[in-house]
Structure formats: structure tokens, C-alpha cells
Design a protein around this motif. Structure first.
Motif, PDB file in Angstrom:
ATOM      1  N   ASP A 140       4.888  20.221  13.341  1.00 46.46           N
ATOM      2  CA  ASP A 140       6.257  19.706  13.526  1.00 46.46           C
ATOM      3  C   ASP A 140       6.511  18.724  12.391  1.00 46.46           C
ATOM      4  N   LEU A 189      15.327  19.897  12.472  1.00 44.84           N
ATOM      5  CA  LEU A 189      15.788  19.303  11.213  1.00 44.84           C
ATOM      6  C   LEU A 189      17.163  19.880  10.859  1.00 44.84           C
ATOM      7  N   GLU A 212      16.473  12.152   7.647  1.00 47.17           N
ATOM      8  CA  GLU A 212      16.858  12.596   8.986  1.00 47.17           C
ATOM      9  C   GLU A 212      16.848  11.423   9.940  1.00 47.17           C
ATOM     10  N   PRO A 213      17.823  11.335  10.821  1.00 44.96           N
ATOM     11  CA  PRO A 213      17.729  10.343  11.894  1.00 44.96           C
ATOM     12  C   PRO A 213      16.732  10.819  12.950  1.00 44.96           C
ATOM     13  N   TYR A 214      16.337   9.932  13.854  1.00 45.97           N
ATOM     14  CA  TYR A 214      15.495  10.351  14.970  1.00 45.97           C
ATOM     15  C   TYR A 214      16.387  10.770  16.137  1.00 45.97           C
ATOM     16  N   ILE A 215      16.429  12.059  16.404  1.00 47.80           N
ATOM     17  CA  ILE A 215      17.132  12.599  17.574  1.00 47.80           C
ATOM     18  C   ILE A 215      16.152  13.550  18.240  1.00 47.80           C
ATOM     19  N   PRO A 216      15.674  13.224  19.443  1.00 51.06           N
ATOM     20  CA  PRO A 216      14.670  14.085  20.066  1.00 51.06           C
ATOM     21  C   PRO A 216      15.241  15.427  20.523  1.00 51.06           C
ATOM     22  N   THR A 217      14.435  16.457  20.436  1.00 58.03           N
ATOM     23  CA  THR A 217      14.817  17.760  21.004  1.00 58.03           C
ATOM     24  C   THR A 217      14.835  17.640  22.527  1.00 58.03           C
ATOM     25  N   GLU A 276       5.136  12.446  10.618  1.00 56.55           N
ATOM     26  CA  GLU A 276       6.257  11.550  10.953  1.00 56.55           C
ATOM     27  C   GLU A 276       6.190  10.324  10.048  1.00 56.55           C
ATOM     28  N   ARG A 283       3.181  10.334   7.339  1.00 55.75           N
ATOM     29  CA  ARG A 283       3.414  10.766   5.956  1.00 55.75           C
ATOM     30  C   ARG A 283       4.846  11.277   5.802  1.00 55.75           C
ATOM     31  N   ASN A 284       5.269  11.373   4.558  1.00 54.16           N
ATOM     32  CA  ASN A 284       6.510  12.058   4.201  1.00 54.16           C
ATOM     33  C   ASN A 284       6.219  13.564   4.204  1.00 54.16           C
ATOM     34  N   ARG A 330       6.968  15.135  21.320  1.00 50.93           N
ATOM     35  CA  ARG A 330       7.222  16.024  22.467  1.00 50.93           C
ATOM     36  C   ARG A 330       6.961  17.493  22.131  1.00 50.93           C
ATOM     37  N   ILE A 331       7.284  17.943  20.918  1.00 51.98           N
ATOM     38  CA  ILE A 331       7.002  19.337  20.532  1.00 51.98           C
ATOM     39  C   ILE A 331       5.494  19.510  20.338  1.00 51.98           C
ATOM     40  N   SER A 355       7.870  14.590  13.540  1.00 54.88           N
ATOM     41  CA  SER A 355       7.418  14.890  14.907  1.00 54.88           C
ATOM     42  C   SER A 355       7.898  13.882  15.950  1.00 54.88           C
ATOM     43  N   GLY A 356       8.574  12.813  15.521  1.00 54.95           N
ATOM     44  CA  GLY A 356       9.198  11.895  16.477  1.00 54.95           C
ATOM     45  C   GLY A 356       8.205  11.334  17.478  1.00 54.95           C
ATOM     46  N   LEU A 402       7.209   5.448  15.747  1.00 56.51           N
ATOM     47  CA  LEU A 402       7.095   6.721  16.464  1.00 56.51           C
ATOM     48  C   LEU A 402       5.673   7.278  16.367  1.00 56.51           C
TER      49      LEU A 402
HETATM   50  C1  LIG Z   1      15.780  15.078  14.541  1.00 56.59           C
HETATM   51  S1  LIG Z   1      14.276  14.162  14.693  1.00 56.59           S
HETATM   52  C2  LIG Z   1      13.225  15.333  15.519  1.00 56.59           C
HETATM   53  C3  LIG Z   1      12.040  14.694  16.212  1.00 56.59           C
HETATM   54  C4  LIG Z   1      11.096  15.662  16.941  1.00 56.59           C
HETATM   55  N1  LIG Z   1      10.666  16.738  16.065  1.00 56.59           N
HETATM   56  C5  LIG Z   1      11.766  16.271  18.145  1.00 56.59           C
HETATM   57  O1  LIG Z   1      12.150  17.437  18.031  1.00 56.59           O
HETATM   58  O2  LIG Z   1      11.917  15.614  19.172  1.00 56.59           O
HETATM   59  C6  LIG Z   1      13.683  14.215  12.990  1.00 56.59           C
HETATM   60  C7  LIG Z   1      12.462  13.351  12.736  1.00 56.59           C
HETATM   61  O3  LIG Z   1      12.080  13.496  11.376  1.00 56.59           O
HETATM   62  C8  LIG Z   1      11.572  12.250  10.906  1.00 56.59           C
HETATM   63  N2  LIG Z   1      11.644  12.281   9.440  1.00 56.59           N
HETATM   64  C9  LIG Z   1      12.768  12.232   8.674  1.00 56.59           C
HETATM   65  N3  LIG Z   1      12.479  12.374   7.376  1.00 56.59           N
HETATM   66  C10 LIG Z   1      11.120  12.493   7.307  1.00 56.59           C
HETATM   67  C11 LIG Z   1      10.214  12.669   6.233  1.00 56.59           C
HETATM   68  N4  LIG Z   1      10.638  12.778   4.977  1.00 56.59           N
HETATM   69  N5  LIG Z   1       8.889  12.780   6.508  1.00 56.59           N
HETATM   70  C12 LIG Z   1       8.436  12.696   7.803  1.00 56.59           C
HETATM   71  N6  LIG Z   1       9.264  12.523   8.877  1.00 56.59           N
HETATM   72  C13 LIG Z   1      10.586  12.427   8.630  1.00 56.59           C
HETATM   73  C14 LIG Z   1      12.470  11.230  11.573  1.00 56.59           C
HETATM   74  O4  LIG Z   1      11.886   9.955  11.593  1.00 56.59           O
HETATM   75  C15 LIG Z   1      12.655  11.845  12.961  1.00 56.59           C
HETATM   76  O5  LIG Z   1      11.664  11.397  13.848  1.00 56.59           O
END
Ligand SMILES: C[S@@+](CC[C@H](N)C(=O)[O-])C[C@H]1O[C@@H](n2cnc3c(N)ncnc32)[C@H](O)[C@@H]1O
Length: 156
Positions: free
Chosen positions: A32, A100, A5-10, A56, A83-84, A39-40, A35-36, A61
Motif C-alpha cells: 500500500d 491515491l 496526497e492528503p490523508y483520507i482513509p479508505t 507512509e 519513506r517517500n 487498514r489496507i 498506507s495511512g 501514522l
Molecule cells: C488517501 S490516503 C490513503 C491512506 C490508506 N492507504 C487508506 O487507504 O486508508 C494517502 C496516504 O498517502 C500518504 N502519502 C502521501 N504522499 C506520500 C509519499 N510521497 N510517500 C509516502 N506516503 C505518502 C499520505 O500521508 C496518506 O496517508
């Protein structure tokens, strides 16, 4: 590392709507996944009095989020794991509040089925879980966005 997933904040004004749709109660545990900047996570702890876990994978981040949590005096309510999220147990969660893609939600769906307790809620901004029937779906227009976007609620 191969990020799913890219980082795109809600958008900030959408977050209370997500947490309200999930009926987050004080002392419930909210996760979450991805969790970026937190903010959530911060809204769930500060405004809904929940215990919160943010997971995250992007270290920058995680550092930023931990700093904000500490500054706001919320460290007793919030854990941020670098963590993943595919490798983290979800058994403790009452609510997942996330942003997501359907692609990732589809990959995670068997894990949700296996690990989330009956009655646990999932809210996700903008994307649905393929093949799952939402309990509710609401349309929201974030400030500065042109069109409404959905928030999906699922109940296990
Ligand atoms: C669309 S952003 C949402 C960020 C935050 N939840 C928000 O709503 O503002 C998705 C986030 O998931 C993280 N991410 C992607 N794959 C991941 C993984 N396998 N494990 C943990 N975080 C991951 C990205 O780095 C990114 O910060």
C-alpha cells in the motif's frame, strides 16, 4: 515537506472488495503506497494471509500503524516503511492496493511500468490511472456514503 496526497482513509467496508478484486493470494506480497493508519495493510495480512509492505511518509501514522500491527500480532507478516513511496522499489510487489489520486497515479505510472512484474495487479479506490485501460472496474457504495464510487483493477 510537500505532501502529494492528503490523508483520507479508505472506508473499511471497501477494503475486502479491493483485495478480492485484486485476487490476493496467500503469501503474495501486497504494497500500500501511502498506507495511512494501516487498514489496507492489516486486512491484507489478516484476512488474505498476504505478506505486506506499507509505505507512509507521515510519521504519526507510521507510529500508529506499527502499534496496531504489533497489538494484532501481525508483525511477522507486515513491514511499515517510513519513506517517500516515490523512492521505494516496487519489484517485490505482486499487488498494489491503494487510495491515491489520479494526479499521483499519473506521476507514478512510469515507475509502475518499469518496476512491476508482468501479471502484477494494481487496485485503486475512486481514481483511475490516466491513459491506462482497466482490466475491470466495479462500483461500490461505502456505508454512509450517498453514491457509488469505482474501484479500478489494472493488470501489468
Ligand atoms: C488517501 S490516503 C490513503 C491512506 C490508506 N492507504 C487508506 O487507504 O486508508 C494517502 C496516504 O498517502 C500518504 N502519502 C502521501 N504522499 C506520500 C509519499 N510521497 N510517500 C509516502 N506516503 C505518502 C499520505 O500521508 C496518506 O496517508
Amino acid at each position: 515537506m510537500n505532501y502529494t496526497e492528503p490523508y483520507i482513509p479508505t472506508p473499511g467496508d471497501i477494503i475486502p472488495k479491493m483485495l478480492t478484486l485484486a485476487s490476493v493470494n496467500p503469501d503474495e506480497t501486497v504494497f500500500d503506497l501511502g498506507s495511512g493508519d494501516g487498514r489496507i495493510v492489516i486486512a491484507a495480512a489478516k484476512d488474505f494471509h498476504a505478506r505486506v509492505v506499507g509505505v507512509e511518509v507521515r510519521r504519526r501514522l507510521v507510529i500508529e500503524c506499527r502499534r496496531r500491527v504489533k497489538e494484532m500480532g501481525l508483525s511477522h507478516q507486515i513491514r511499515i516503511w517510513c519513506r517517500n513511496f516515490k523512492k521505494v522499489s516496487l519489484r517485490e510487489a505482486d499487488v498494489l492496493a491503494m487510495y491515491l489520486s489520479s494526479y499521483t497515479l499519473n506521476l507514478m505510472a512510469p515507475k509502475f511500468m518499469k518496476e512491476l512484474r508482468a501479471g502484477a495487479r494494481i487496485v485503486n479506490f475512486d481514481y483511475s490511472i490516466p491513459g491506462w485501460r482497466p482490466e475491470r472496474e466495479i462500483e461500490v457504495t461505502p456505508a454512509g456514503w450517498r453514491k457509488p464510487h469505482p474501484i479500478f483493477l489494472y493488470v501489468m
